[in-house]
Scaffold this motif. Sequence first.
Motif, short mmCIF file in Angstrom:
data_model
loop_
_atom_site.label_atom_id
_atom_site.label_comp_id
_atom_site.label_asym_id
_atom_site.label_seq_id
_atom_site.Cartn_x
_atom_site.Cartn_y
_atom_site.Cartn_z
N SER A 34 -0.53 5.58 6.97
CA SER A 34 -0.31 5.99 5.50
C SER A 34 -1.44 5.08 4.84
O SER A 34 -2.23 5.48 3.79
CB SER A 34 0.92 5.73 5.12
OG SER A 34 0.88 5.87 3.41
N ASN A 35 -1.45 3.71 5.12
CA ASN A 35 -2.61 2.79 4.52
C ASN A 35 -3.82 3.12 4.81
O ASN A 35 -4.77 3.25 3.89
CB ASN A 35 -2.34 1.32 4.93
CG ASN A 35 -0.94 0.89 4.39
OD1 ASN A 35 -0.65 1.33 3.31
ND2 ASN A 35 -0.22 -0.13 5.15
N MET A 36 -4.25 3.54 6.02
CA MET A 36 -5.54 4.07 6.48
C MET A 36 -6.09 5.32 5.71
O MET A 36 -7.04 5.55 5.23
CB MET A 36 -5.61 4.20 8.01
CG MET A 36 -5.40 2.97 8.74
SD MET A 36 -6.63 1.70 8.36
CE MET A 36 -8.23 2.86 8.99
N ASN A 37 -4.94 6.18 5.63
CA ASN A 37 -5.38 7.30 4.60
C ASN A 37 -5.46 7.13 3.19
O ASN A 37 -6.56 7.53 2.64
CB ASN A 37 -3.95 8.33 4.69
CG ASN A 37 -4.05 8.95 5.94
OD1 ASN A 37 -5.30 9.04 6.87
ND2 ASN A 37 -3.03 9.44 6.57
N ASN A 38 -4.92 6.10 2.70
CA ASN A 38 -5.09 5.70 1.39
C ASN A 38 -6.34 5.02 0.95
O ASN A 38 -7.34 5.26 0.04
CB ASN A 38 -4.11 4.81 0.86
CG ASN A 38 -2.66 5.47 0.61
OD1 ASN A 38 -2.89 6.71 0.28
ND2 ASN A 38 -1.75 4.80 0.80
N TYR A 39 -7.03 4.14 2.22
CA TYR A 39 -8.12 3.50 2.20
C TYR A 39 -9.43 4.65 2.12
O TYR A 39 -10.28 4.43 1.25
CB TYR A 39 -8.41 2.65 3.49
CG TYR A 39 -7.29 1.32 3.35
CD1 TYR A 39 -6.72 0.98 2.22
CD2 TYR A 39 -6.97 0.79 4.54
CE1 TYR A 39 -6.04 -0.09 2.12
CE2 TYR A 39 -5.96 -0.22 4.68
CZ TYR A 39 -5.67 -0.75 3.26
OH TYR A 39 -4.55 -1.68 3.48
N LYS A 40 -9.11 5.62 2.94
CA LYS A 40 -10.02 6.50 3.47
C LYS A 40 -10.31 7.48 2.15
O LYS A 40 -11.20 7.67 1.65
CB LYS A 40 -9.48 7.52 4.51
CG LYS A 40 -10.76 8.19 5.24
CD LYS A 40 -10.44 8.76 6.25
CE LYS A 40 -11.32 9.82 6.85
NZ LYS A 40 -11.14 10.53 8.02
N ARG A 41 -9.20 7.67 1.41
CA ARG A 41 -9.19 8.47 0.19
C ARG A 41 -9.66 7.65 -0.98
O ARG A 41 -10.64 8.37 -1.53
CB ARG A 41 -7.81 8.98 -0.14
CG ARG A 41 -7.84 9.96 -1.26
CD ARG A 41 -6.56 10.43 -1.55
NE ARG A 41 -6.34 11.31 -2.76
CZ ARG A 41 -6.70 12.46 -2.87
NH1 ARG A 41 -7.06 13.41 -1.72
NH2 ARG A 41 -6.76 13.20 -3.97
N ALA A 42 -9.57 6.60 -1.23
CA ALA A 42 -10.22 5.82 -2.16
C ALA A 42 -11.81 5.70 -1.93
O ALA A 42 -12.46 5.80 -3.01
CB ALA A 42 -9.59 4.48 -2.04
N ASP A 43 -12.03 5.36 -0.45
CA ASP A 43 -13.56 5.56 -0.31
C ASP A 43 -14.16 6.72 -0.80
O ASP A 43 -15.51 6.78 -1.39
CB ASP A 43 -13.70 5.07 1.00
CG ASP A 43 -13.31 3.69 1.40
OD1 ASP A 43 -13.40 2.83 0.55
OD2 ASP A 43 -13.29 3.31 2.42
N VAL A 44 -13.51 7.95 -0.32
CA VAL A 44 -14.22 9.21 -0.68
C VAL A 44 -14.23 9.20 -2.15
O VAL A 44 -15.27 9.84 -2.79
CB VAL A 44 -13.23 10.27 -0.03
CG1 VAL A 44 -13.61 11.64 -0.58
CG2 VAL A 44 -13.35 10.13 1.33
N ILE A 45 -13.15 8.85 -2.94
CA ILE A 45 -13.03 9.47 -4.09
C ILE A 45 -14.28 8.39 -5.02
O ILE A 45 -14.98 8.74 -5.76
CB ILE A 45 -11.90 9.18 -4.92
CG1 ILE A 45 -10.96 10.09 -4.38
CG2 ILE A 45 -11.85 9.06 -6.38
CD1 ILE A 45 -11.18 11.47 -4.69
N ARG A 46 -14.37 7.20 -4.31
CA ARG A 46 -15.21 6.33 -4.99
C ARG A 46 -17.11 6.84 -4.83
O ARG A 46 -17.58 6.74 -5.63
CB ARG A 46 -15.18 4.97 -4.51
CG ARG A 46 -14.07 3.91 -5.02
CD ARG A 46 -14.22 2.56 -4.70
NE ARG A 46 -14.39 2.22 -3.48
CZ ARG A 46 -13.51 2.17 -2.65
NH1 ARG A 46 -12.02 2.20 -2.89
NH2 ARG A 46 -13.62 1.78 -1.32
#
Length: 459
Positions: free
Chosen positions: A36-48
């Motif tokens: 779940s953390n990895m997914n959050n990180y990945k989604r944040a990177d994508v949105i940024r």
Amino acid sequence: MDADLDSTFTAHDFSGKRDEKDLITTEFTPAQWNLSNMNNYKRADVIRQKSEAVRNLTSQLISEHEDYAKKGVEQAKYRLAERMRDVNFWREELKQEIRALREDTEVLVTSRRNLDHALAQTERPLRIYNKCKEFREKRLGIEMVKDSVEMSLLHEQETINQHQTILKDNLEECTVQIDRNQEMLNRLNSDLNAKEQANSINKTTMNLNLLTKGPMPVPKSLKKNGVKGGKKKEGDPNVLEIPAKRTKEWAQASQESIKISQNMRLDTNKMADFAENLCNQAVTEIKSAWESTNLALNNRIKELEDIQKRVQEHLDNTLKEMKDQDQHIENLKASINAKKAPLSLAKARIAMRSKLPEGEACYDTPYIALLEEIGQLEESMETLNRALETAQKTHMELFEVKQNLEHDIYLKSTSIQIDKTKCLPLRSEFPFHLWCGCNKCKSCRTSLYCRTHTCRKVT
């Protein structure tokens, strides 16, 4: 990248069937938590990354559109300056053409004034012609001859009338041309005023910039509703109308006006030159006819004086002959009277001899001598009487000749008086002047005559 995000599993996706005792202690496994953390990180990177891409693209668009705006302003300013140069060029051309047309029109107005003046001046020699004709109609008898003076006067009248007609026609043509020039000046001035107004508007438009304070000017027809999409309604004042005339057509309109004006100036100059030549030709030909009449008049006066002198000589000789004839008649009468006494004596003698006795009466020598004496005396008296009659008849003829000569001298004296003392003084100065020539008053130069001024004599 969104597809990858959507394909990730959330923590709830790993929850399966749990034992009730497990639910008391924990809910997710560490692996699920880490995922779940990895997914959050990945989604944040994508949105940024997506936000940064959008921001970079927006910055690029802002920069590009800012350049477009600057270029549009500069381009509009350049085009306005270029338009002002074109307007200034045609404005100067119009000014120059208006100035030239106005000057040429003034020259033509002066020429028309000269024509009007010359036309009025032709009345002066015409009046003198009428006076001379009136005077010469008072000649008497045989002197009412169609002489060289009469022919010259008729030629002078024809010349004046001919030039009056020509001057009137040219005067009307000049008036029409001046009216056309005035209409053309109005047209050029209207075009020039439009150019001045356009130049002022273009200058004001070019001076507008982003630093201009206050509301930007908006056309009156657009202040209420502005420009909106859709088709333009005919006669709608709220919709901006795009001019149908192109730059080429706009330039051609001014060029055509200038070309027409130049052609009119050419016609004006030709007409002005023709008017001046016409005035000079009129005064030259009328003056030539005037001088020919004066020459004929002087020659006629000289001829009349010579004829009168010769008639006077004949009259003097006739009077002398009449005086001699009177003396001759007196001599004849005296001679006839001198023969009356001898005839009476001879008749008395033959009467006395008729009383002789019958024997003494004979046809003797004395009787024959007396008869011959009587016959000779009677024949002589008859001859002298016939000579007396002839002399008296001749005297009557001389008297008639004297009367005729005296009457002829009177007629010629009357003709000489008319031509020399009445006609010739009127023609001492040629009464035709193109210019008033008055230096004392300016109004004389524009008036037809100097009647209201002291400077009546023109040169």
